[in-house]
Design an enzyme around this catalytic site. Structure first.
Site, mmCIF file in Angstrom:
data_model
loop_
_atom_site.group_PDB
_atom_site.id
_atom_site.type_symbol
_atom_site.label_atom_id
_atom_site.label_comp_id
_atom_site.label_asym_id
_atom_site.label_seq_id
_atom_site.Cartn_x
_atom_site.Cartn_y
_atom_site.Cartn_z
ATOM 1 N N ASP A 49 0.781 -1.464 0.163
ATOM 2 C CA ASP A 49 0.121 0.083 -0.138
ATOM 3 C C ASP A 49 1.058 1.459 -0.139
ATOM 4 O O ASP A 49 0.515 2.309 -0.871
ATOM 5 C CB ASP A 49 -0.976 -0.108 1.381
ATOM 6 C CG ASP A 49 -1.844 -1.110 1.405
ATOM 7 O OD1 ASP A 49 -3.127 -0.894 1.345
ATOM 8 O OD2 ASP A 49 -1.217 -2.190 1.547
ATOM 9 N N GLU A 71 -5.436 7.122 0.085
ATOM 10 C CA GLU A 71 -5.906 6.309 1.221
ATOM 11 C C GLU A 71 -5.024 6.440 2.368
ATOM 12 O O GLU A 71 -5.315 6.474 3.451
ATOM 13 C CB GLU A 71 -6.390 4.954 0.797
ATOM 14 C CG GLU A 71 -6.611 4.090 2.305
ATOM 15 C CD GLU A 71 -7.211 2.839 1.847
ATOM 16 O OE1 GLU A 71 -7.370 2.357 0.782
ATOM 17 O OE2 GLU A 71 -7.782 2.238 2.994
ATOM 18 N N ASP A 124 -6.408 4.585 -4.680
ATOM 19 C CA ASP A 124 -6.520 3.645 -3.599
ATOM 20 C C ASP A 124 -5.217 2.717 -3.940
ATOM 21 O O ASP A 124 -5.414 1.940 -5.031
ATOM 22 C CB ASP A 124 -7.636 2.714 -3.783
ATOM 23 C CG ASP A 124 -7.760 1.705 -2.325
ATOM 24 O OD1 ASP A 124 -6.777 1.660 -1.911
ATOM 25 O OD2 ASP A 124 -8.928 1.381 -2.000
ATOM 26 N N ILE A 126 -3.591 0.092 -2.892
ATOM 27 C CA ILE A 126 -4.095 -1.363 -2.973
ATOM 28 C C ILE A 126 -5.350 -1.483 -2.178
ATOM 29 O O ILE A 126 -5.770 -1.577 -1.194
ATOM 30 C CB ILE A 126 -3.072 -2.364 -2.113
ATOM 31 C CG1 ILE A 126 -1.634 -2.213 -2.384
ATOM 32 C CG2 ILE A 126 -3.697 -3.773 -2.298
ATOM 33 C CD1 ILE A 126 -1.364 -2.884 -3.648
ATOM 34 N N ASP A 127 -6.672 -1.584 -3.409
ATOM 35 C CA ASP A 127 -7.916 -1.618 -2.817
ATOM 36 C C ASP A 127 -8.223 -3.238 -2.778
ATOM 37 O O ASP A 127 -7.559 -4.136 -3.503
ATOM 38 C CB ASP A 127 -8.776 -1.359 -4.029
ATOM 39 C CG ASP A 127 -10.295 -1.385 -3.587
ATOM 40 O OD1 ASP A 127 -10.340 -1.131 -2.422
ATOM 41 O OD2 ASP A 127 -10.961 -1.580 -4.635
ATOM 42 N N THR A 129 -6.914 -4.738 0.364
ATOM 43 C CA THR A 129 -5.939 -5.324 1.152
ATOM 44 C C THR A 129 -6.002 -6.562 1.862
ATOM 45 O O THR A 129 -5.195 -7.279 1.706
ATOM 46 C CB THR A 129 -5.397 -3.953 2.045
ATOM 47 O OG1 THR A 129 -5.390 -2.888 1.539
ATOM 48 C CG2 THR A 129 -4.050 -4.515 2.714
ATOM 49 N N HIS A 221 -18.056 -5.923 4.762
ATOM 50 C CA HIS A 221 -18.018 -4.671 3.765
ATOM 51 C C HIS A 221 -19.473 -4.599 2.935
ATOM 52 O O HIS A 221 -19.722 -3.522 2.510
ATOM 53 C CB HIS A 221 -16.937 -4.638 2.731
ATOM 54 C CG HIS A 221 -15.550 -4.778 3.427
ATOM 55 N ND1 HIS A 221 -14.416 -5.050 2.749
ATOM 56 C CD2 HIS A 221 -15.393 -4.416 4.691
ATOM 57 C CE1 HIS A 221 -13.380 -4.829 3.666
ATOM 58 N NE2 HIS A 221 -13.804 -4.420 4.890
ATOM 59 N N LYS A 247 -14.641 -5.942 -9.050
ATOM 60 C CA LYS A 247 -16.120 -6.001 -9.176
ATOM 61 C C LYS A 247 -16.614 -5.246 -10.201
ATOM 62 O O LYS A 247 -17.465 -5.569 -11.024
ATOM 63 C CB LYS A 247 -16.899 -6.058 -7.986
ATOM 64 C CG LYS A 247 -16.336 -6.819 -6.775
ATOM 65 C CD LYS A 247 -17.175 -6.749 -5.667
ATOM 66 C CE LYS A 247 -16.578 -6.207 -4.670
ATOM 67 N NZ LYS A 247 -15.284 -6.212 -3.818
ATOM 68 N N ARG A 261 -23.096 -3.561 -3.213
ATOM 69 C CA ARG A 261 -22.558 -3.090 -2.232
ATOM 70 C C ARG A 261 -23.591 -2.787 -1.099
ATOM 71 O O ARG A 261 -23.929 -1.384 -1.242
ATOM 72 C CB ARG A 261 -21.458 -2.238 -2.449
ATOM 73 C CG ARG A 261 -20.524 -1.850 -1.207
ATOM 74 C CD ARG A 261 -19.389 -1.154 -1.671
ATOM 75 N NE ARG A 261 -18.302 -0.978 -0.700
ATOM 76 C CZ ARG A 261 -17.316 -2.024 -0.794
ATOM 77 N NH1 ARG A 261 -17.055 -2.940 -1.769
ATOM 78 N NH2 ARG A 261 -16.320 -1.721 0.296
ATOM 79 N N ASP A 274 -12.564 4.330 -3.131
ATOM 80 C CA ASP A 274 -12.839 2.873 -3.289
ATOM 81 C C ASP A 274 -14.074 2.668 -4.425
ATOM 82 O O ASP A 274 -14.412 1.643 -4.819
ATOM 83 C CB ASP A 274 -13.734 2.517 -2.168
ATOM 84 C CG ASP A 274 -12.768 2.075 -0.913
ATOM 85 O OD1 ASP A 274 -11.850 1.214 -1.355
ATOM 86 O OD2 ASP A 274 -13.123 2.016 0.193
#
Ligand code: AMP
Ligand code: MG
Length: 332
Positions: A49, A71, A124, A126-127, A129, A221, A247, A261, A274
């Site tokens: 990250d 982030e 982001d 590393i989205d 993580t 989430h 996604k 989501r 995100d």
């Protein structure tokens, strides 16, 4: 912003994400030796990250737009020498002369507050993580926002190919990039074949079709129970769970029909990094992206999507039915 300027910024963004993805992928292949620590909110953050945010921050110094809503910040690294050294080592695999103070400052250049005026990036690094740490899917996500509107987005999707099974489970391709410019469509390519980009387009779907959905692996989430009660009204359904903004790309490439989501706790505010890049890629491929009440995602309120709740990204034919069903089951 002129088209020439956007095209030039999109090229820089794709170069940065391609470069940083290679570093992240190398770390992912030896995950057992990647240091990770807990943030104040108990979520994990890793060397990857920090390294990705540093690489992008350093490369943005040569860019006409430098402000970034990122982030991560470097406060932890300023007090943890061994973690800092690992980040320096990772960054130097691609920028050999990078110095510690430049790396720290580049990470902290992500402290912009966002908002409704001016131009800034959101990153982001590393989205997903948690996915990264368990050998699953992750994404690098960089978007350009102008006056509160997402103008361009790039996703670096780790070991996931736009032309393979949506879970990415059966093969480990070298990874893909997806890029969209508002009003100009979305394109995707395998990271090792940038000359073979394809246009991304959502699936043709009609109400007799099965609804193929995707959702977070993490039930914290996105509510898995709520998604089960939403999709039961469709003639058939199947779900794939994967981490990160991949996604959005799965819907954009036609491998799934909807990404749900669904809020799991009152008061959680989605973060702009995100969603900005992924939502534009999906929209430009023909999807409709709103929150669970059918409101457009509003990126003009700082670091969070303060005026939205959850996200529904779907092929046009199914979107309103999903929103109606959400109202019917009383999800808020
Ligand atoms: P995903 O990989 O789709 O599960 O999403 C990962 C992202 O979920 C992380 O980058 C977090 O910013 C975000 N996240 C953390 N807590 C929550 C929550 N309670 N609801 C929704 N998203 C969350
Ligand atoms: Mg994230």
């Amino acid at each position: 912003m002129s088209n020439e300027e956007l095209t030039s910024l999109s090229k820089s963004a794709c170069d940065m994400i391609t470069e940083a993805s290679a570093v992240a992928e190398r770390l992912a292949r030896d995950i057992a030796s990647v240091a990770s620590v807990s943030k104040d909110d108990k979520s994990p953050v890793t060397v990857a990250d920090f390294a990705v945010q540093a690489i992008v921050g350093l490369r943005l110094r040569d860019c006409p737009v430098v402000d970034m809503v990122g982030e991560e910040d470097a406060s932890r690294l300023r007090t943890d020498d061994s973690l800092l050294q690992e980040v320096i080592n990772a960054v130097r695999t691609t920028i050999p002369d990078a110095q510690a103070h430049d790396i720290l400052d580049a990470i902290d250049s992500g402290n912009h507050e966002g908002g409704s005026s001016g131009r800034f990036w959101t990153l982001d690094p590393i989205d997903g993580t948690k996915g990264f740490l368990r050998g699953g899917q992750f994404a690098l996500a960089l978007a350009l926002i102008n006056e509160g509107v997402v103008e361009m987005g790039v996703l670096g999707l780790s070991h996931w190919g736009i032309d393979v099974d949506p879970s990415g489970a059966t093969v480990r391709p070298p990874g893909s990039l997806c890029m969209a410019i508002r009003g100009s469509g979305a394109r995707g390519w395998s990271i090792d074949r940038p000359d073979q980009a394809i246009d991304l387009k959502v699936a043709d779907w009609n109400s007799d079709s099965t609804l193929r959905t995707c959702e977070s692996v993490e039930s914290g989430h996105s509510s898995h129970d709520a998604s089960a009660s939403i999709v039961e009204i469709f003639s058939g359904h199947e779900a794939v769970r994967l981490d990160s903004q991949t996604k959005y790309a799965v819907v954009a490439s036609g491998a799934a029909d909807a990404y749900l989501r669904l809020p799991t706790r009152p008061g959680y505010i989605e973060r702009i990094w995100d969603h900005a890049a992924g939502a534009l890629v999906a929209t430009e491929a023909g999807a409709i992206v709103t929150d669970i009440h059918g409101r457009e995602l509003d990126f003009s309120h700082g670091r969070g999507l303060e005026h939205n709740r959850g996200v529904i990204c779907s092929v046009p034919g199914a979107h309103q039915r999903i929103i109606d069903r959400i109202a019917e089951i009383g999800l808020s």
